[in-house]
Design a protein around this motif. Structure first.
Motif, PDB file in Angstrom:
ATOM      1  N   ASN A  29      24.488  23.210 -20.028  1.00 46.54           N
ATOM      2  CA  ASN A  29      24.628  24.479 -20.747  1.00 46.54           C
ATOM      3  C   ASN A  29      25.822  25.308 -20.253  1.00 46.54           C
ATOM      4  O   ASN A  29      25.730  26.524 -20.094  1.00 46.54           O
ATOM      5  CB  ASN A  29      23.342  25.313 -20.646  1.00 46.54           C
ATOM      6  CG  ASN A  29      22.128  24.567 -21.165  1.00 46.54           C
ATOM      7  OD1 ASN A  29      22.176  23.986 -22.242  1.00 46.54           O
ATOM      8  ND2 ASN A  29      21.055  24.550 -20.380  1.00 46.54           N
ATOM      9  N   GLY A  30      26.934  24.644 -20.031  1.00 49.92           N
ATOM     10  CA  GLY A  30      28.123  25.353 -19.588  1.00 49.92           C
ATOM     11  C   GLY A  30      29.057  25.678 -20.736  1.00 49.92           C
ATOM     12  O   GLY A  30      29.160  24.928 -21.710  1.00 49.92           O
ATOM     13  N   THR A  31      29.719  26.812 -20.643  1.00 52.67           N
ATOM     14  CA  THR A  31      30.816  27.133 -21.548  1.00 52.67           C
ATOM     15  C   THR A  31      32.072  26.580 -20.875  1.00 52.67           C
ATOM     16  O   THR A  31      32.666  27.225 -20.009  1.00 52.67           O
ATOM     17  CB  THR A  31      30.930  28.649 -21.764  1.00 52.67           C
ATOM     18  OG1 THR A  31      29.704  29.146 -22.298  1.00 52.67           O
ATOM     19  CG2 THR A  31      32.070  28.976 -22.729  1.00 52.67           C
ATOM     20  N   VAL A  32      32.467  25.374 -21.268  1.00 49.66           N
ATOM     21  CA  VAL A  32      33.395  24.575 -20.482  1.00 49.66           C
ATOM     22  C   VAL A  32      34.821  24.683 -21.015  1.00 49.66           C
ATOM     23  O   VAL A  32      35.088  24.446 -22.201  1.00 49.66           O
ATOM     24  CB  VAL A  32      32.962  23.092 -20.460  1.00 49.66           C
ATOM     25  CG1 VAL A  32      33.958  22.246 -19.675  1.00 49.66           C
ATOM     26  CG2 VAL A  32      31.564  22.962 -19.868  1.00 49.66           C
ATOM     27  N   PHE A  33      35.727  25.066 -20.117  1.00 48.17           N
ATOM     28  CA  PHE A  33      37.166  24.968 -20.360  1.00 48.17           C
ATOM     29  C   PHE A  33      37.624  23.687 -19.662  1.00 48.17           C
ATOM     30  O   PHE A  33      37.621  23.619 -18.429  1.00 48.17           O
ATOM     31  CB  PHE A  33      37.892  26.170 -19.767  1.00 48.17           C
ATOM     32  CG  PHE A  33      37.554  27.481 -20.414  1.00 48.17           C
ATOM     33  CD1 PHE A  33      38.318  27.973 -21.454  1.00 48.17           C
ATOM     34  CD2 PHE A  33      36.465  28.220 -19.967  1.00 48.17           C
ATOM     35  CE1 PHE A  33      38.007  29.188 -22.044  1.00 48.17           C
ATOM     36  CE2 PHE A  33      36.148  29.436 -20.543  1.00 48.17           C
ATOM     37  CZ  PHE A  33      36.919  29.923 -21.591  1.00 48.17           C
ATOM     38  N   ILE A  34      38.011  22.679 -20.424  1.00 50.03           N
ATOM     39  CA  ILE A  34      38.280  21.382 -19.799  1.00 50.03           C
ATOM     40  C   ILE A  34      39.587  21.385 -19.008  1.00 50.03           C
ATOM     41  O   ILE A  34      39.808  20.502 -18.179  1.00 50.03           O
ATOM     42  CB  ILE A  34      38.285  20.239 -20.835  1.00 50.03           C
ATOM     43  CG1 ILE A  34      39.429  20.404 -21.832  1.00 50.03           C
ATOM     44  CG2 ILE A  34      36.943  20.148 -21.533  1.00 50.03           C
ATOM     45  CD1 ILE A  34      39.578  19.193 -22.756  1.00 50.03           C
ATOM     46  N   GLY A  35      40.456  22.392 -19.249  1.00 51.81           N
ATOM     47  CA  GLY A  35      41.668  22.498 -18.450  1.00 51.81           C
ATOM     48  C   GLY A  35      42.959  22.416 -19.244  1.00 51.81           C
ATOM     49  O   GLY A  35      44.024  22.682 -18.698  1.00 51.81           O
ATOM     50  N   ASP A  36      42.884  22.079 -20.516  1.00 48.72           N
ATOM     51  CA  ASP A  36      44.096  22.131 -21.339  1.00 48.72           C
ATOM     52  C   ASP A  36      44.104  23.478 -22.061  1.00 48.72           C
ATOM     53  O   ASP A  36      43.407  24.410 -21.668  1.00 48.72           O
ATOM     54  CB  ASP A  36      44.151  20.942 -22.304  1.00 48.72           C
ATOM     55  CG  ASP A  36      42.944  20.869 -23.232  1.00 48.72           C
ATOM     56  OD1 ASP A  36      42.150  21.831 -23.265  1.00 48.72           O
ATOM     57  OD2 ASP A  36      42.791  19.853 -23.925  1.00 48.72           O
ATOM     58  N   ASP A  37      44.876  23.591 -23.131  1.00 45.49           N
ATOM     59  CA  ASP A  37      44.946  24.872 -23.824  1.00 45.49           C
ATOM     60  C   ASP A  37      43.977  24.944 -25.000  1.00 45.49           C
ATOM     61  O   ASP A  37      44.154  25.756 -25.918  1.00 45.49           O
ATOM     62  CB  ASP A  37      46.371  25.153 -24.290  1.00 45.49           C
ATOM     63  CG  ASP A  37      46.932  24.055 -25.207  1.00 45.49           C
ATOM     64  OD1 ASP A  37      46.197  23.092 -25.481  1.00 45.49           O
ATOM     65  OD2 ASP A  37      48.109  24.178 -25.610  1.00 45.49           O
ATOM     66  N   ALA A  38      42.914  24.125 -24.966  1.00 44.90           N
ATOM     67  CA  ALA A  38      41.903  24.147 -26.023  1.00 44.90           C
ATOM     68  C   ALA A  38      40.864  25.225 -25.726  1.00 44.90           C
ATOM     69  O   ALA A  38      40.621  25.565 -24.567  1.00 44.90           O
ATOM     70  CB  ALA A  38      41.230  22.780 -26.139  1.00 44.90           C
ATOM     71  N   PRO A  39      40.220  25.778 -26.774  1.00 44.73           N
ATOM     72  CA  PRO A  39      39.157  26.761 -26.545  1.00 44.73           C
ATOM     73  C   PRO A  39      37.979  26.122 -25.812  1.00 44.73           C
ATOM     74  O   PRO A  39      37.840  24.897 -25.745  1.00 44.73           O
ATOM     75  CB  PRO A  39      38.764  27.194 -27.963  1.00 44.73           C
ATOM     76  CG  PRO A  39      39.900  26.782 -28.839  1.00 44.73           C
ATOM     77  CD  PRO A  39      40.495  25.567 -28.200  1.00 44.73           C
ATOM     78  N   SER A  40      37.099  26.942 -25.278  1.00 46.80           N
ATOM     79  CA  SER A  40      35.922  26.452 -24.571  1.00 46.80           C
ATOM     80  C   SER A  40      34.917  25.844 -25.537  1.00 46.80           C
ATOM     81  O   SER A  40      34.921  26.132 -26.742  1.00 46.80           O
ATOM     82  CB  SER A  40      35.265  27.595 -23.797  1.00 46.80           C
ATOM     83  OG  SER A  40      34.826  28.613 -24.698  1.00 46.80           O
ATOM     84  N   SER A  41      34.046  24.978 -24.997  1.00 45.01           N
ATOM     85  CA  SER A  41      32.977  24.345 -25.771  1.00 45.01           C
ATOM     86  C   SER A  41      31.704  24.343 -24.942  1.00 45.01           C
ATOM     87  O   SER A  41      31.755  24.361 -23.708  1.00 45.01           O
ATOM     88  CB  SER A  41      33.357  22.898 -26.140  1.00 45.01           C
ATOM     89  OG  SER A  41      34.576  22.853 -26.856  1.00 45.01           O
ATOM     90  N   GLN A  42      30.569  24.290 -25.609  1.00 47.34           N
ATOM     91  CA  GLN A  42      29.287  24.190 -24.915  1.00 47.34           C
ATOM     92  C   GLN A  42      29.045  22.725 -24.552  1.00 47.34           C
ATOM     93  O   GLN A  42      28.824  21.884 -25.429  1.00 47.34           O
ATOM     94  CB  GLN A  42      28.149  24.714 -25.809  1.00 47.34           C
ATOM     95  CG  GLN A  42      28.270  26.192 -26.143  1.00 47.34           C
ATOM     96  CD  GLN A  42      28.221  27.067 -24.909  1.00 47.34           C
ATOM     97  OE1 GLN A  42      27.301  26.961 -24.094  1.00 47.34           O
ATOM     98  NE2 GLN A  42      29.208  27.935 -24.765  1.00 47.34           N
ATOM     99  N   LEU A  43      29.103  22.421 -23.271  1.00 49.74           N
ATOM    100  CA  LEU A  43      29.056  21.039 -22.822  1.00 49.74           C
ATOM    101  C   LEU A  43      28.225  20.900 -21.560  1.00 49.74           C
ATOM    102  O   LEU A  43      28.015  21.863 -20.825  1.00 49.74           O
ATOM    103  CB  LEU A  43      30.473  20.512 -22.541  1.00 49.74           C
ATOM    104  CG  LEU A  43      31.443  20.433 -23.732  1.00 49.74           C
ATOM    105  CD1 LEU A  43      32.854  20.159 -23.235  1.00 49.74           C
ATOM    106  CD2 LEU A  43      31.000  19.357 -24.716  1.00 49.74           C
TER     107      LEU A  43
END
Length: 414
Positions: A29-43
């Motif tokens: 249940n994280g609001t994840v920023f994977i590290g590129d310039d993409a918006p966050s996702s629930q992952l």
């Protein structure tokens, strides 16, 4: 040496039971920023044996030794702490605790072979102080001394290892006005000496006058495989860096860049990255008369690759505030997040710093927006291990602010 099987089993149990160790860890249940310039996702993120095993929308059925429910909080890769002397400078006024610069060396030569990594101390109190604030790595620098060429460094991970260096070797060159005063009284002396030094790369060792044979070999290698980090703030100095780098075919990076927005088209054309402190909006010297808060936004709009540094080692943890102010003044949020996570590793030739399967698990769970000064790192995971979230500062806090009335008056919070 033979060891009792019972002792081996006991040690294994203690290791697995320790709070910082889990062979597998699941973050849900994280609001994840994977590290590129993409918006966050629930992952969800599954970590096994120090690596990210899987990243998906629902991994709740995956077996794990430990589960952390992020409860919707932001999750990011461990952040980049900027260009620092972490592990090289403990107390600035104590000479034996500072190993980051060359000063008054008897040779009188330039020493591009001077490598601060040989003095790096991962047990420095600065490392955990920075790490528990959500930072996982830094660019280790040779601080400006009394030479135009300061020396070498590279990326370093805050994982406690004695040999945790990563990426390409960077050499640091100062061409600003302050350091020019130490080199004959003019910044023009920097360029005079640099031209002469590069000319010496083609002469025999016995004819060297400004560098040693070891320095000549190091500079040749750096020219072929390394990075040249030029500290410059004034627009005219930045243009001089670009011309010199083009002439000598150097892979250059600008550090400082307070007036970089003025020459942003030239920086974009040359594909030269710039590392700035986005809090610089007033001139601290005549080199930065053109400093402005939207420097980062203007550079990004022109296509310049942008990174951040606070210019501080002991307060490197303030870099989130630097990036947050850049966003407040027009830089897209996702661009700032990439500049704080994966982009520095890419620019400086290090291993990928993202949340993706197969990569090392350096992950932070935040209490709120990572670029908001009211937020903090709740959990820090480095190399798949939960950090104990302790430092010299937290230990001093526990010692001098106890609630036990049985302790002496000096240990009681009034």
């Amino acid at each position: 040496m033979n060891m009792n099987p019972f002792v081996i089993a006991l040690l294994g149990y203690l290791l697995l039971a320790s709070p910082g160790y889990a062979a597998s860890l699941l973050i849900t249940n994280g609001t994840v920023f994977i590290g590129d310039d993409a918006p966050s996702s629930q992952l969800d993120i599954l970590i096994k044996d120090g690596l990210i095993e899987a990243v998906a929308g629902d991994l709740s059925a995956a077996p794990a030794d430990q589960v952390i429910d992020a409860k919707g909080r932001p999750v990011t890769p461990a952040l980049f702490a900027g260009i620092t002397a972490a592990g090289l400078s403990e107390i600035g006024m104590v000479y034996e605790a500072v190993d980051s610069r060359l000063n008054e060396l008897f040779t009188g030569l330039m020493h591009p072979e001077f490598d601060v990594r040989k003095a790096y101390n991962p047990l420095s109190s600065v490392i955990p102080v920075t790490r528990i604030e959500g930072y996982g790595y830094s660019l280790l620098m040779a601080v400006s001394g009394d030479r135009t060429i300061s020396g070498q460094g590279s990326l370093v991970s805050f994982d406690g290892g004695f040999d945790s260096f990563d990426g390409k070797t960077a050499v640091y060159i100062n061409v600003d006005g302050y350091s020019g005063n130490k080199m004959g009284g003019s910044r023009a002396a920097h360029w005079m000496l640099l031209e002469a030094i590069f000319d010496e790369l083609t002469v025999d060792d016995e004819d060297l006058r400004l560098i040693s044979p070891a320095g000549k070999a190091a500079l040749r290698t750096l020219r072929r495989d390394g990075l040249f980090v030029f500290h410059a703030n004034r627009a005219s100095d930045i243009l001089q860096v670009l011309a010199f780098s083009r002439q000598h075919e150097l892979d250059a990076i600008i550090s400082g860049g307070q007036e970089a927005w003025i020459v942003r088209d030239a920086l974009a054309e040359s594909e030269t990255p710039v590392v700035i402190n986005a809090l610089n909006n007033l001139p601290g010297s005549f080199d930065g008369l053109g400093a402005r808060l939207d420097n980062a936004a203007l550079l990004h709009e022109s296509g310049v690759t942008l990174l951040f540094t606070s210019g501080e080692t002991h307060n490197a943890r303030k870099l989130r505030q630097v990036a947050g102010n850049a966003v407040a003044n027009g830089l897209p949020y996702e661009v700032a997040m990439a500049a704080m996570t994966s982009l520095p590793a890419e620019i400086f030739g290090g291993r990928p710093r993202m949340i993706a399967p197969g990569l090392r698990a350096d992950v932070v769970i935040w209490s709120g927006d990572p670029l908001n000064v009211t937020s903090a790192a709740d959990r820090v995971i480095i190399d798949g291990k939960l950090d104990p979230m302790t430092s010299r500062q937290t230990e001093l806090l526990k010692r001098y602010l106890p609630t036990d009335p049985g302790l002496g008056r000096a240990y009681i919070n009034p």
